[in-house]
Design a protein around this motif. Structure first.
Motif, PDB file in Angstrom:
ATOM      1  N   MET A  41     -50.004 -36.409  -1.596  1.00 27.14           N
ATOM      2  CA  MET A  41     -51.113 -37.264  -2.023  1.00 27.14           C
ATOM      3  C   MET A  41     -52.459 -36.691  -1.581  1.00 27.14           C
ATOM      4  O   MET A  41     -53.423 -36.698  -2.343  1.00 27.14           O
ATOM      5  N   TYR A  42     -52.531 -36.191  -0.375  1.00 25.59           N
ATOM      6  CA  TYR A  42     -53.783 -35.611   0.135  1.00 25.59           C
ATOM      7  C   TYR A  42     -54.202 -34.392  -0.692  1.00 25.59           C
ATOM      8  O   TYR A  42     -55.350 -34.281  -1.111  1.00 25.59           O
ATOM      9  N   CYS A  43     -53.252 -33.493  -0.932  1.00 24.48           N
ATOM     10  CA  CYS A  43     -53.569 -32.302  -1.735  1.00 24.48           C
ATOM     11  C   CYS A  43     -53.934 -32.681  -3.167  1.00 24.48           C
ATOM     12  O   CYS A  43     -54.841 -32.097  -3.763  1.00 24.48           O
ATOM     13  N   GLY A  44     -53.235 -33.656  -3.717  1.00 26.70           N
ATOM     14  CA  GLY A  44     -53.549 -34.108  -5.072  1.00 26.70           C
ATOM     15  C   GLY A  44     -54.944 -34.700  -5.171  1.00 26.70           C
ATOM     16  O   GLY A  44     -55.689 -34.413  -6.108  1.00 26.70           O
ATOM     17  N   MET A  45     -55.309 -35.515  -4.210  1.00 25.45           N
ATOM     18  CA  MET A  45     -56.653 -36.095  -4.221  1.00 25.45           C
ATOM     19  C   MET A  45     -57.716 -35.013  -4.021  1.00 25.45           C
ATOM     20  O   MET A  45     -58.782 -35.070  -4.636  1.00 25.45           O
ATOM     21  N   ALA A  46     -57.427 -34.038  -3.169  1.00 28.55           N
ATOM     22  CA  ALA A  46     -58.377 -32.936  -2.967  1.00 28.55           C
ATOM     23  C   ALA A  46     -58.549 -32.146  -4.257  1.00 28.55           C
ATOM     24  O   ALA A  46     -59.680 -31.804  -4.645  1.00 28.55           O
ATOM     25  N   GLU A  47     -57.453 -31.862  -4.945  1.00 26.66           N
ATOM     26  CA  GLU A  47     -57.537 -31.121  -6.204  1.00 26.66           C
ATOM     27  C   GLU A  47     -58.288 -31.911  -7.268  1.00 26.66           C
ATOM     28  O   GLU A  47     -59.127 -31.352  -7.986  1.00 26.66           O
ATOM     29  N   LEU A  48     -57.981 -33.183  -7.407  1.00 29.85           N
ATOM     30  CA  LEU A  48     -58.661 -33.995  -8.414  1.00 29.85           C
ATOM     31  C   LEU A  48     -60.149 -34.149  -8.096  1.00 29.85           C
ATOM     32  O   LEU A  48     -60.984 -34.138  -9.003  1.00 29.85           O
ATOM     33  N   THR A  49     -60.481 -34.268  -6.826  1.00 25.97           N
ATOM     34  CA  THR A  49     -61.889 -34.371  -6.443  1.00 25.97           C
ATOM     35  C   THR A  49     -62.639 -33.091  -6.776  1.00 25.97           C
ATOM     36  O   THR A  49     -63.757 -33.133  -7.299  1.00 25.97           O
ATOM     37  N   GLN A  50     -62.032 -31.947  -6.495  1.00 24.30           N
ATOM     38  CA  GLN A  50     -62.661 -30.671  -6.828  1.00 24.30           C
ATOM     39  C   GLN A  50     -62.829 -30.531  -8.344  1.00 24.30           C
ATOM     40  O   GLN A  50     -63.861 -30.046  -8.817  1.00 24.30           O
ATOM     41  N   ALA A  51     -61.828 -30.951  -9.107  1.00 23.43           N
ATOM     42  CA  ALA A  51     -61.931 -30.881 -10.568  1.00 23.43           C
ATOM     43  C   ALA A  51     -63.051 -31.786 -11.077  1.00 23.43           C
ATOM     44  O   ALA A  51     -63.811 -31.405 -11.983  1.00 23.43           O
ATOM     45  N   MET A  52     -63.178 -32.971 -10.501  1.00 17.92           N
ATOM     46  CA  MET A  52     -64.262 -33.870 -10.912  1.00 17.92           C
ATOM     47  C   MET A  52     -65.631 -33.283 -10.559  1.00 17.92           C
ATOM     48  O   MET A  52     -66.587 -33.435 -11.328  1.00 17.92           O
ATOM     49  N   MET A  53     -65.720 -32.628  -9.418  1.00 22.29           N
ATOM     50  CA  MET A  53     -66.988 -31.988  -9.042  1.00 22.29           C
ATOM     51  C   MET A  53     -67.337 -30.860 -10.015  1.00 22.29           C
ATOM     52  O   MET A  53     -68.493 -30.720 -10.424  1.00 22.29           O
ATOM     53  N   ALA A 159     -59.784 -23.600 -12.384  1.00 20.72           N
ATOM     54  CA  ALA A 159     -58.462 -23.329 -11.813  1.00 20.72           C
ATOM     55  C   ALA A 159     -58.470 -23.806 -10.368  1.00 20.72           C
ATOM     56  O   ALA A 159     -59.305 -23.384  -9.572  1.00 20.72           O
ATOM     57  N   SER A 160     -57.548 -24.681 -10.048  1.00 25.19           N
ATOM     58  CA  SER A 160     -57.486 -25.241  -8.697  1.00 25.19           C
ATOM     59  C   SER A 160     -57.065 -24.178  -7.696  1.00 25.19           C
ATOM     60  O   SER A 160     -56.153 -23.395  -7.963  1.00 25.19           O
ATOM     61  N   PRO A 161     -57.700 -24.126  -6.521  1.00 23.10           N
ATOM     62  CA  PRO A 161     -57.286 -23.149  -5.520  1.00 23.10           C
ATOM     63  C   PRO A 161     -55.945 -23.494  -4.870  1.00 23.10           C
ATOM     64  O   PRO A 161     -55.246 -22.620  -4.396  1.00 23.10           O
ATOM     65  N   ILE A 162     -55.569 -24.776  -4.882  1.00 25.45           N
ATOM     66  CA  ILE A 162     -54.316 -25.185  -4.241  1.00 25.45           C
ATOM     67  C   ILE A 162     -53.142 -25.058  -5.211  1.00 25.45           C
ATOM     68  O   ILE A 162     -52.063 -24.622  -4.838  1.00 25.45           O
ATOM     69  N   LYS A 163     -53.328 -25.467  -6.460  1.00 26.66           N
ATOM     70  CA  LYS A 163     -52.331 -25.416  -7.542  1.00 26.66           C
ATOM     71  C   LYS A 163     -51.047 -26.178  -7.206  1.00 26.66           C
ATOM     72  O   LYS A 163     -49.978 -25.802  -7.631  1.00 26.66           O
ATOM     73  N   LEU A 164     -51.173 -27.236  -6.444  1.00 26.80           N
ATOM     74  CA  LEU A 164     -50.007 -28.048  -6.128  1.00 26.80           C
ATOM     75  C   LEU A 164     -49.829 -29.145  -7.173  1.00 26.80           C
ATOM     76  O   LEU A 164     -48.748 -29.330  -7.718  1.00 26.80           O
ATOM     77  N   VAL A 165     -50.890 -29.856  -7.477  1.00 25.67           N
ATOM     78  CA  VAL A 165     -50.844 -30.923  -8.465  1.00 25.67           C
ATOM     79  C   VAL A 165     -51.347 -30.434  -9.821  1.00 25.67           C
ATOM     80  O   VAL A 165     -50.858 -30.856 -10.862  1.00 25.67           O
ATOM     81  N   LEU A 166     -52.338 -29.536  -9.818  1.00 27.72           N
ATOM     82  CA  LEU A 166     -52.896 -28.974 -11.051  1.00 27.72           C
ATOM     83  C   LEU A 166     -52.569 -27.482 -11.124  1.00 27.72           C
ATOM     84  O   LEU A 166     -53.399 -26.630 -10.809  1.00 27.72           O
TER      85      LEU A 166
END
Length: 192
Positions: A41-53, A159-166
């Motif tokens: 959940m933490y990584c997913g929220m971080a990825e989605l926040t970065q995508a929104m930014m 492109a997400s740097p984590i690539k866990l959720v995206l």
């Protein structure tokens, strides 16, 4: 009757029962079961926040480059290169290598036929209309007959740097239409 101390009767498995009743490690086991979900959940929220930014930056770039061109009476190659550099600066800290910008001047004749007067891109962009192209997707409310607008279009492949959720890249595209401010039309001048 007395029991012989040398013969032992089989006792029930006391250690197993005491282990089953022991509650000292319950919190650690619960945390071990919940931790992967919390990390996901933490990584997913971080990825989605970065995508929104990144998506917000694309919107800011589109409105800014369109506004800068609409404020001038003339546009040219060096002026548009400077404008595209401003767009790349706004995109920071995200990488600007996947950023594609396009600025187009569209004029409508007396019959409402929308034609591209000039077009400039920061890099090859297939969705940017070429000079002389006739556009059919500009509404009359945006471009009435005998008028001109500046169209700014930006695409960015995030492109997400984590690539866990995206795990795959997401492409953001924004298009803004702005009316010229200092004149009726922004003229293309190769010298500026």
């Amino acid at each position: 009757m007395r029991r012989d101390p040398t013969t032992r009767r089989a006792r029930p498995a006391r250690p197993l029962i005491s282990f089953w009743r022991d509650r000292r490690g319950v919190s650690a086991v619960e945390f071990a079961l919940i931790a992967p979900v919390i990390v996901l959940m933490y990584c997913g929220m971080a990825e989605l926040t970065q995508a929104m930014m990144a998506q917000r930056r694309v919107s800011n770039i589109t409105s800014t480059i369109g506004d800068l061109v609409a404020q001038t009476g003339q546009a040219g190659p060096s002026k548009l290169n400077d404008t595209f550099q401003i767009g790349k600066i706004i995109m920071a800290p995200f990488p600007a290598s996947d950023l594609k910008m396009c600025v187009v001047s569209i004029t409508a004749d007396a019959n409402g036929k929308d034609t591209v007067a000039w077009s400039s891109t920061s890099s090859s962009m297939p969705t940017c209309p070429a000079q002389g192209a006739v556009l059919t997707d500009v509404s009359v409310g945006v471009l009435p007959a005998n008028q001109s607008v500046i169209m700014a279009r930006v695409t960015y492949a995030y492109a997400s740097p984590i690539k866990l959720v995206l795990p795959n890249a997401m492409t953001f595209t924004r298009t803004y239409y702005l009316r010229p401010r200092k004149s009726d039309v922004v003229i293309w001048n190769n010298d500026i």
